[in-house]
Scaffold this motif. Sequence first.
Motif, PDB file in Angstrom:
ATOM      1  N   ALA A  51       0.836  -1.204   0.000  1.00  0.00           N
ATOM      2  CA  ALA A  51       0.000   0.000   0.000  1.00  0.00           C
ATOM      3  C   ALA A  51       0.869   1.251   0.000  1.00  0.00           C
ATOM      4  O   ALA A  51       0.577   2.225  -0.710  1.00  0.00           O
ATOM      5  N   ASN A  52       1.949   1.235   0.771  1.00  0.00           N
ATOM      6  CA  ASN A  52       2.880   2.371   0.773  1.00  0.00           C
ATOM      7  C   ASN A  52       3.510   2.565  -0.605  1.00  0.00           C
ATOM      8  O   ASN A  52       3.711   3.700  -1.041  1.00  0.00           O
ATOM      9  N   SER A  54       2.197   1.868  -3.550  1.00  0.00           N
ATOM     10  CA  SER A  54       1.187   2.488  -4.412  1.00  0.00           C
ATOM     11  C   SER A  54       1.008   3.963  -4.078  1.00  0.00           C
ATOM     12  O   SER A  54       0.917   4.809  -4.978  1.00  0.00           O
ATOM     13  N   HIS A  55       0.960   4.271  -2.794  1.00  0.00           N
ATOM     14  CA  HIS A  55       0.797   5.655  -2.338  1.00  0.00           C
ATOM     15  C   HIS A  55       1.988   6.500  -2.804  1.00  0.00           C
ATOM     16  O   HIS A  55       1.821   7.596  -3.348  1.00  0.00           O
ATOM     17  N   THR A  58       1.907   7.202  -6.520  1.00  0.00           N
ATOM     18  CA  THR A  58       0.879   8.199  -6.820  1.00  0.00           C
ATOM     19  C   THR A  58       1.396   9.602  -6.533  1.00  0.00           C
ATOM     20  O   THR A  58       1.259  10.509  -7.360  1.00  0.00           O
ATOM     21  N   ASP A  59       2.006   9.794  -5.367  1.00  0.00           N
ATOM     22  CA  ASP A  59       2.517  11.113  -5.000  1.00  0.00           C
ATOM     23  C   ASP A  59       3.657  11.563  -5.912  1.00  0.00           C
ATOM     24  O   ASP A  59       3.721  12.723  -6.310  1.00  0.00           O
ATOM     25  N   SER A  76       4.394   1.220  -9.523  1.00  0.00           N
ATOM     26  CA  SER A  76       4.319   0.284  -8.406  1.00  0.00           C
ATOM     27  C   SER A  76       4.049  -1.102  -8.978  1.00  0.00           C
ATOM     28  O   SER A  76       3.043  -1.310  -9.666  1.00  0.00           O
ATOM     29  N   MET A 171       6.618   5.446   5.149  1.00  0.00           N
ATOM     30  CA  MET A 171       5.762   6.369   4.410  1.00  0.00           C
ATOM     31  C   MET A 171       6.202   7.806   4.638  1.00  0.00           C
ATOM     32  O   MET A 171       6.131   8.630   3.722  1.00  0.00           O
ATOM     33  N   HIS A 175       7.118  10.392   1.700  1.00  0.00           N
ATOM     34  CA  HIS A 175       6.627  11.765   1.596  1.00  0.00           C
ATOM     35  C   HIS A 175       7.785  12.761   1.542  1.00  0.00           C
ATOM     36  O   HIS A 175       7.745  13.734   0.782  1.00  0.00           O
TER      37      HIS A 175
END
Length: 184
Positions: A51-52, A54-55, A58-59, A76, A171, A175
């Motif tokens: 999930a991280n 994919s996140h 996206t970012d 991803s 995560m 970021h």
Amino acid sequence: MQTYFKQYLIHHQAAIDSIPVDQVERIVSLLKTCWQEDRQLFVFGNGGSAANASHFITDLGKGASDKLGKRFRCLSLNDNTAWLTALGNDYSYDDVFAGQLQNYAQPGDLVLTMSVSGSSPNLVKAVQWANDHGLTSVALVGGKRGKLADLAHEVIAIDSEHYGRVEDAHMTICHMLCYAFMEN
């Protein structure tokens, strides 16, 4: 419960404080080179790390690319369920990421994986494949470090073995990597 939550936050802050900003800066440099040379970035993990991944993509692929004007070529490897299950079923679950890299990756590309244990066989196999084929590898791991810490070219190990805290720290790093492009 308040005592538990307060203790949780103390330990969470310690995990965040263990992020080595000099190593994050080195990964920003790798990403910048990847972007400048129009190379590809492949990111992957299992469970919460999937999930991280994919996140993060996206970012980076949208937010950072929007800011820069030139797009990051990033993917991803967790996001194509049909391909993951075909590789897992027809070969082995250990091949779900290395199998995709065989189709997409070129020497000079970049892979980044996240793993709390650092020893997931499918991640280890993909990083080994990447290293053997001229890619640069980055691993974000937990306090156990695992096999990935020995294989990857760049490693950030969070000083915790708690899955939630390590995933949160990973995560946070993702970021930081994105916002280094979006805010600088």
